[in-house]
Design a protein around this motif. Structure first.
Motif, PDB file in Angstrom:
ATOM      1  N   GLU A  65       0.812  -1.213   0.000  1.00  0.00           N
ATOM      2  CA  GLU A  65       0.000   0.000   0.000  1.00  0.00           C
ATOM      3  C   GLU A  65       0.849   1.269   0.000  1.00  0.00           C
ATOM      4  O   GLU A  65       0.407   2.306  -0.456  1.00  0.00           O
ATOM      5  N   GLU A  66       2.090   1.191   0.461  1.00  0.00           N
ATOM      6  CA  GLU A  66       2.969   2.356   0.440  1.00  0.00           C
ATOM      7  C   GLU A  66       3.768   2.432  -0.864  1.00  0.00           C
ATOM      8  O   GLU A  66       3.885   3.501  -1.465  1.00  0.00           O
ATOM      9  N   LEU A 107      -6.240  -3.693   0.073  1.00  0.00           N
ATOM     10  CA  LEU A 107      -5.257  -2.975  -0.735  1.00  0.00           C
ATOM     11  C   LEU A 107      -5.930  -2.081  -1.781  1.00  0.00           C
ATOM     12  O   LEU A 107      -5.619  -0.892  -1.860  1.00  0.00           O
ATOM     13  N   PRO A 108      -6.846  -2.591  -2.588  1.00  0.00           N
ATOM     14  CA  PRO A 108      -7.494  -1.694  -3.563  1.00  0.00           C
ATOM     15  C   PRO A 108      -8.223  -0.531  -2.901  1.00  0.00           C
ATOM     16  O   PRO A 108      -8.197   0.588  -3.409  1.00  0.00           O
ATOM     17  N   THR A 121      -9.914  -3.516  -9.610  1.00  0.00           N
ATOM     18  CA  THR A 121      -9.648  -4.755  -8.882  1.00  0.00           C
ATOM     19  C   THR A 121     -10.044  -5.941  -9.745  1.00  0.00           C
ATOM     20  O   THR A 121     -11.161  -6.014 -10.244  1.00  0.00           O
ATOM     21  N   VAL A 122      -9.104  -6.867  -9.923  1.00  0.00           N
ATOM     22  CA  VAL A 122      -9.343  -8.059 -10.725  1.00  0.00           C
ATOM     23  C   VAL A 122      -9.586  -9.230  -9.774  1.00  0.00           C
ATOM     24  O   VAL A 122      -8.747  -9.514  -8.919  1.00  0.00           O
ATOM     25  N   PRO A 123     -10.723  -9.895  -9.899  1.00  0.00           N
ATOM     26  CA  PRO A 123     -10.986 -11.040  -9.026  1.00  0.00           C
ATOM     27  C   PRO A 123     -10.029 -12.190  -9.306  1.00  0.00           C
ATOM     28  O   PRO A 123      -9.546 -12.332 -10.439  1.00  0.00           O
ATOM     29  N   ARG A 157      -7.285  -8.904  -6.147  1.00  0.00           N
ATOM     30  CA  ARG A 157      -7.895  -8.859  -4.826  1.00  0.00           C
ATOM     31  C   ARG A 157      -7.201  -9.857  -3.934  1.00  0.00           C
ATOM     32  O   ARG A 157      -7.253 -11.057  -4.174  1.00  0.00           O
ATOM     33  N   LEU A 158      -6.524  -9.361  -2.918  1.00  0.00           N
ATOM     34  CA  LEU A 158      -5.830 -10.217  -1.966  1.00  0.00           C
ATOM     35  C   LEU A 158      -6.791 -10.648  -0.875  1.00  0.00           C
ATOM     36  O   LEU A 158      -7.792  -9.993  -0.621  1.00  0.00           O
ATOM     37  N   GLY A 159      -6.445 -11.720  -0.196  1.00  0.00           N
ATOM     38  CA  GLY A 159      -7.230 -12.132   0.959  1.00  0.00           C
ATOM     39  C   GLY A 159      -7.145 -11.077   2.037  1.00  0.00           C
ATOM     40  O   GLY A 159      -6.125 -10.420   2.194  1.00  0.00           O
TER      41      GLY A 159
END
Length: 134
Positions: A59-60, A99-100, A113-115, A79-81
Protein backbone atom coordinates in the motif's frame (compact mmCIF):
# COMPACT_ATOMS: atom_id res chain seq x y z
CA UNK A 1 1.67 -2.09 -19.32
CA UNK A 2 3.78 -2.38 -16.21
CA UNK A 3 3.62 -5.01 -13.50
CA UNK A 4 4.90 -4.25 -10.03
CA UNK A 5 5.63 -6.83 -7.36
CA UNK A 6 6.26 -5.54 -3.88
CA UNK A 7 8.62 -7.75 -1.92
CA UNK A 8 7.55 -8.05 1.67
CA UNK A 9 10.86 -9.33 3.01
CA UNK A 10 10.57 -10.37 6.65
CA UNK A 11 13.15 -9.31 9.21
CA UNK A 12 15.43 -12.33 9.49
CA UNK A 13 18.33 -10.90 11.48
CA UNK A 14 17.93 -13.54 14.16
CA UNK A 15 18.79 -16.22 11.58
CA UNK A 16 22.39 -15.11 11.18
CA UNK A 17 24.10 -16.63 8.19
CA UNK A 18 21.01 -17.50 6.15
CA UNK A 19 19.30 -14.11 6.02
CA UNK A 20 20.87 -13.09 2.70
CA UNK A 21 20.16 -16.48 1.16
CA UNK A 22 16.50 -16.35 2.23
CA UNK A 23 16.14 -12.82 0.83
CA UNK A 24 17.74 -13.94 -2.44
CA UNK A 25 15.34 -16.90 -2.61
CA UNK A 26 12.33 -14.62 -2.02
CA UNK A 27 13.52 -12.26 -4.77
CA UNK A 28 14.22 -15.11 -7.21
CA UNK A 29 10.73 -16.54 -6.65
CA UNK A 30 9.18 -13.11 -7.27
CA UNK A 31 11.20 -12.72 -10.47
CA UNK A 32 10.06 -16.15 -11.70
CA UNK A 33 6.43 -15.22 -10.99
CA UNK A 34 6.77 -11.90 -12.82
CA UNK A 35 8.31 -13.60 -15.84
CA UNK A 36 5.48 -16.17 -15.92
CA UNK A 37 2.82 -13.48 -15.66
CA UNK A 38 4.56 -11.36 -18.29
CA UNK A 39 4.73 -14.33 -20.65
CA UNK A 40 1.03 -15.14 -20.13
CA UNK A 41 0.06 -11.54 -20.87
CA UNK A 42 2.27 -11.48 -23.98
CA UNK A 43 0.80 -14.77 -25.26
CA UNK A 44 -2.80 -13.92 -24.41
CA UNK A 45 -2.98 -10.19 -25.09
CA UNK A 46 -0.04 -9.67 -27.46
CA UNK A 47 1.35 -6.99 -25.12
CA UNK A 48 4.82 -7.20 -23.62
CA UNK A 49 4.64 -5.73 -20.14
CA UNK A 50 7.50 -4.30 -18.14
CA UNK A 51 7.88 -5.51 -14.61
CA UNK A 52 9.32 -4.00 -11.48
CA UNK A 53 10.39 -5.33 -8.10
CA UNK A 54 10.35 -3.02 -5.08
CA UNK A 55 10.69 -3.71 -1.36
CA UNK A 56 8.27 -2.59 1.30
CA UNK A 57 4.58 -2.56 2.08
CA UNK A 58 2.36 -2.81 -1.03
CA UNK A 59 0.00 0.00 0.00
CA UNK A 60 2.97 2.36 0.44
CA UNK A 61 5.20 1.31 -2.45
CA UNK A 62 2.49 1.27 -5.14
CA UNK A 63 1.46 4.79 -4.13
CA UNK A 64 5.11 5.94 -4.33
CA UNK A 65 5.56 4.42 -7.81
CA UNK A 66 2.35 5.99 -9.13
CA UNK A 67 3.09 9.44 -7.69
CA UNK A 68 6.64 9.32 -9.11
CA UNK A 69 5.37 8.42 -12.60
CA UNK A 70 2.69 10.87 -13.80
CA UNK A 71 2.26 8.92 -17.05
CA UNK A 72 0.57 6.09 -15.13
CA UNK A 73 -3.13 6.36 -15.97
CA UNK A 74 -4.59 3.43 -14.01
CA UNK A 75 -3.66 0.86 -11.38
CA UNK A 76 -4.93 -2.70 -11.69
CA UNK A 77 -4.57 -4.93 -8.65
CA UNK A 78 -5.59 -8.43 -7.75
CA UNK A 79 -7.90 -8.86 -4.83
CA UNK A 80 -5.83 -10.22 -1.97
CA UNK A 81 -7.23 -12.13 0.96
CA UNK A 82 -8.23 -9.84 3.79
CA UNK A 83 -6.88 -12.05 6.56
CA UNK A 84 -3.47 -10.40 6.47
CA UNK A 85 -4.46 -6.90 5.38
CA UNK A 86 -5.39 -3.86 7.45
CA UNK A 87 -8.89 -2.72 6.67
CA UNK A 88 -9.61 0.86 5.66
CA UNK A 89 -13.34 0.47 5.15
CA UNK A 90 -14.48 -2.89 6.56
CA UNK A 91 -17.60 -3.11 4.41
CA UNK A 92 -15.64 -2.50 1.20
CA UNK A 93 -12.61 -4.50 2.29
CA UNK A 94 -14.68 -7.65 2.58
CA UNK A 95 -15.63 -7.42 -1.09
CA UNK A 96 -12.64 -5.75 -2.72
CA UNK A 97 -9.74 -6.48 -0.40
CA UNK A 98 -8.09 -3.79 1.69
CA UNK A 99 -5.26 -2.98 -0.73
CA UNK A 100 -7.49 -1.69 -3.56
CA UNK A 101 -9.56 0.31 -1.05
CA UNK A 102 -6.41 1.89 0.41
CA UNK A 103 -5.13 2.76 -3.08
CA UNK A 104 -8.41 4.41 -4.10
CA UNK A 105 -8.20 6.56 -0.98
CA UNK A 106 -4.74 7.89 -1.87
CA UNK A 107 -4.45 7.90 -5.67
CA UNK A 108 -5.96 10.40 -8.12
CA UNK A 109 -6.33 7.76 -10.86
CA UNK A 110 -8.68 4.79 -11.31
CA UNK A 111 -7.93 1.61 -9.38
CA UNK A 112 -9.36 -1.56 -10.91
CA UNK A 113 -9.65 -4.75 -8.88
CA UNK A 114 -9.34 -8.06 -10.72
CA UNK A 115 -10.99 -11.04 -9.03
CA UNK A 116 -8.76 -14.08 -8.47
CA UNK A 117 -10.86 -16.32 -10.72
CA UNK A 118 -10.96 -14.00 -13.74
CA UNK A 119 -9.80 -15.65 -16.96
CA UNK A 120 -6.76 -14.08 -18.61
CA UNK A 121 -8.79 -13.77 -21.82
CA UNK A 122 -11.07 -11.30 -20.03
CA UNK A 123 -8.19 -8.96 -19.26
CA UNK A 124 -7.11 -8.37 -22.88
CA UNK A 125 -10.32 -6.67 -24.12
CA UNK A 126 -10.31 -4.41 -21.06
CA UNK A 127 -6.70 -3.41 -21.74
CA UNK A 128 -7.49 -2.71 -25.39
CA UNK A 129 -10.59 -0.66 -24.49
CA UNK A 130 -8.66 1.40 -21.97
CA UNK A 131 -5.75 1.99 -24.36
CA UNK A 132 -8.04 3.33 -27.08
CA UNK A 133 -9.88 5.62 -24.63
CA UNK A 134 -6.77 7.54 -23.51
Amino acid sequence: LGIIHVLEVPALSFWAGIEERMKADIRAEAERNLIQISNRIRETCEITPEYYLVKGMPEEEIIKVVKANPEIAMVVVGRLGIAHEKRSHPSLGRHWGALPVKLTEHLPIPVVTVPPDMAASGVCPALADFHTSI
